[in-house]
Design a protein around this motif. Structure first.
Motif, mmCIF file in Angstrom:
data_model
loop_
_atom_site.group_PDB
_atom_site.id
_atom_site.type_symbol
_atom_site.label_atom_id
_atom_site.label_comp_id
_atom_site.label_asym_id
_atom_site.label_seq_id
_atom_site.Cartn_x
_atom_site.Cartn_y
_atom_site.Cartn_z
ATOM 1 N N ARG A 1 1.014 4.049 -2.861
ATOM 2 C CA ARG A 1 0.901 5.750 -2.488
ATOM 3 C C ARG A 1 1.998 6.284 -3.124
ATOM 4 O O ARG A 1 1.611 7.556 -3.281
ATOM 5 C CB ARG A 1 0.467 5.810 -1.032
ATOM 6 C CG ARG A 1 0.219 6.972 -0.598
ATOM 7 C CD ARG A 1 -1.035 7.551 -1.141
ATOM 8 N NE ARG A 1 -1.532 8.703 -0.523
ATOM 9 C CZ ARG A 1 -2.359 9.685 -1.038
ATOM 10 N NH1 ARG A 1 -2.721 9.489 -2.276
ATOM 11 N NH2 ARG A 1 -2.660 10.907 -0.736
ATOM 12 N N VAL B 1 4.635 9.595 3.250
ATOM 13 C CA VAL B 1 4.408 8.294 2.847
ATOM 14 C C VAL B 1 5.673 7.536 2.621
ATOM 15 O O VAL B 1 5.892 6.648 3.200
ATOM 16 C CB VAL B 1 3.687 8.466 1.519
ATOM 17 C CG1 VAL B 1 3.581 6.877 1.058
ATOM 18 C CG2 VAL B 1 2.201 8.892 1.896
ATOM 19 N N GLN C 1 2.930 15.380 1.626
ATOM 20 C CA GLN C 1 2.401 14.078 1.527
ATOM 21 C C GLN C 1 3.110 13.049 1.103
ATOM 22 O O GLN C 1 3.407 11.987 1.616
ATOM 23 C CB GLN C 1 1.111 14.150 0.383
ATOM 24 C CG GLN C 1 -0.064 14.987 1.208
ATOM 25 C CD GLN C 1 -1.422 15.114 0.350
ATOM 26 O OE1 GLN C 1 -1.060 15.056 -1.079
ATOM 27 N NE2 GLN C 1 -2.317 15.561 0.972
ATOM 28 N N GLU D 1 1.654 7.005 -6.596
ATOM 29 C CA GLU D 1 0.643 7.984 -7.006
ATOM 30 C C GLU D 1 1.173 9.488 -6.687
ATOM 31 O O GLU D 1 0.965 10.346 -7.578
ATOM 32 C CB GLU D 1 -0.553 7.450 -6.099
ATOM 33 C CG GLU D 1 -1.672 8.429 -6.248
ATOM 34 C CD GLU D 1 -2.894 8.163 -5.407
ATOM 35 O OE1 GLU D 1 -3.969 8.811 -5.384
ATOM 36 O OE2 GLU D 1 -3.016 7.248 -4.632
ATOM 37 N N LEU D 2 1.608 9.568 -5.678
ATOM 38 C CA LEU D 2 2.101 11.080 -5.083
ATOM 39 C C LEU D 2 3.026 11.477 -5.907
ATOM 40 O O LEU D 2 3.140 12.436 -6.232
ATOM 41 C CB LEU D 2 2.386 10.967 -3.426
ATOM 42 C CG LEU D 2 1.013 10.842 -2.832
ATOM 43 C CD1 LEU D 2 1.569 10.932 -1.335
ATOM 44 C CD2 LEU D 2 -0.037 11.962 -2.740
ATOM 45 N N GLU E 1 0.693 -1.151 -0.036
ATOM 46 C CA GLU E 1 -0.056 -0.119 0.046
ATOM 47 C C GLU E 1 0.991 1.456 -0.148
ATOM 48 O O GLU E 1 0.392 2.246 -0.703
ATOM 49 C CB GLU E 1 -0.855 -0.029 1.091
ATOM 50 C CG GLU E 1 -1.683 1.139 1.148
ATOM 51 C CD GLU E 1 -2.675 1.231 2.596
ATOM 52 O OE1 GLU E 1 -3.526 2.212 2.855
ATOM 53 O OE2 GLU E 1 -2.821 0.148 2.976
ATOM 54 N N GLU E 2 1.928 1.036 0.864
ATOM 55 C CA GLU E 2 2.639 2.416 0.901
ATOM 56 C C GLU E 2 3.674 2.544 -0.563
ATOM 57 O O GLU E 2 3.668 3.834 -0.796
ATOM 58 C CB GLU E 2 3.504 2.314 1.824
ATOM 59 C CG GLU E 2 3.235 2.413 3.407
ATOM 60 C CD GLU E 2 2.311 1.137 3.842
ATOM 61 O OE1 GLU E 2 1.511 1.416 4.735
ATOM 62 O OE2 GLU E 2 2.609 0.011 3.301
#
Length: 336
Positions: A92, A141, A137, A95-96, A88-89
């Motif tokens: 993320r 993450v 953000q 994505e960021l 998941e990390e």
């Protein structure tokens, strides 16, 4: 004529008196007082501690996907110990990262527009804020992603593992322990009386019942700034090399600290005659009589005691037979 008779009488009596004196003299052993090398030491009991010691714990909650704990084995700083599920990390972060890249491109376009249009300044500020928020953000993450990988904070030896691979772990779960055993931090306490003589760098010798006859040598590293108000002692830490990993945290050690090395007067402890709160010895005079003399004692060693005052180098004292004589008694020396 009468003087001659008296002279003959005295001459005839002196051998008998001499024999009587010899017959009444007490047989004793004596010792010549002389300076010798003295090592001033103070002893204590100490506890072995790891120089560096931590519990390896998780900062996040997730499944344990990888466990690299070889119990009792050495690991180097930065070596991988455990891996938590970080799918998941990673997603993320991807994505960021993509979003940040797109926002930076938009920011560059707005900057070019602001060069020709004054009204575009507000758009520039808004877009710069979006970039900053996304960057923050992404940093957060990434930090969380790094926490999913657990590495050794320093070089040391791993303890027993407390978890199994595949288990779901909550934040704060202990995986194992890590100790730096190449150096042992030896903790012990010394009475307040010796505080002024203690200094960092002093030699410390220690021994353990686990290794009879073996001495582990180190040096004082630090002295506590406070004394225990109950025991009136100060806590001391010494570093002891432990290349063979023979010493383990928690071991009880006999500790001796070398305070000073000097030449001092020492005699057999058998020569000391305690009387109330004082100490005496019998000093041999030239006519083989003895005089009871008060002395001040210093450090005691096995079989020996330091004389601080009351005797001089070259004096002769009785070391055996002290219970049979008193001040003024005649003695016959049978050994030294």
């Amino acid at each position: 004529m009468s003087a001659f008779v008296v002279y003959l009488f005295l001459q005839n009596q002196s051998p008998e008196e001499e024999q009587k004196a010899k017959a009444s003299a007490t047989l004793v052993n004596t010792q010549i007082v002389s300076p010798s090398s003295l090592v001033r030491q103070v002893t204590s009991l100490g506890t072995a501690l790891a120089n560096e010691s931590v519990q390896i714990v998780t900062n996040n909650s997730d499944y344990l996907t990888g466990l690299h704990i070889n119990e009792g084995q050495r690991v180097e700083k930065g070596q991988l110990i455990a891996q938590l599920n970080d799918v998941e990390e990673r997603a993320r972060v991807a994505e960021l990262s993509a979003s940040l890249l797109d926002q930076k491109r938009q920011l560059n376009r707005v900057k070019n527009l602001a060069k020709t249009q004054a009204t575009a300044q507000s758009l520039l500020d808004e877009q710069q804020t979006r970039v900053n928020i996304t960057q923050a953000q992404l940093d957060a993450v990434k930090a969380r992603l790094n926490e999913m990988t657990i590495r050794a904070p320093f070089s040391g030896v791993l303890g027993l593992r407390q978890v199994s691979e595949g288990a779901y772990l909550t934040s704060g779960t202990v995986l194992t322990t890590l100790d730096d055993l190449n150096l042992i931090r030896l903790e012990f306490s010394i009475a307040e009386y010796y505080l002024a003589q203690l200094k960092p760098g002093m030699t410390v010798n220690s021994s353990s019942v686990a290794y009879p006859g073996k001495v582990f040598t180190g040096q004082i590293k630090a002295i506590d700034t406070r004394l225990d108000p109950v025991t009136r002692s100060v806590k001391v830490h010494a570093l002891v090399p432990n290349d063979q990993l023979e010493l383990r945290p928690g071991m009880l050690l006999n500790v001796s600290v070398t305070l000073d090395e000097l030449q001092a007067l020492q005699i057999s402890e058998k020569a000391i005659v305690p009387l109330q709160n004082k100490h005496y010895v019998f000093v041999v005079n030239k006519d083989n009589s003895v005089t009871q003399t008060e002395v001040q004692l210093g450090q005691r060693m096995p079989g020996l005691v330091e004389i601080v005052s009351g005797l001089n180098a070259g004096d002769e004292v009785v070391i055996e037979g002290t219970t049979k004589i008193r001040s003024g008694s005649l003695i016959t020396k049978v050994g030294q």
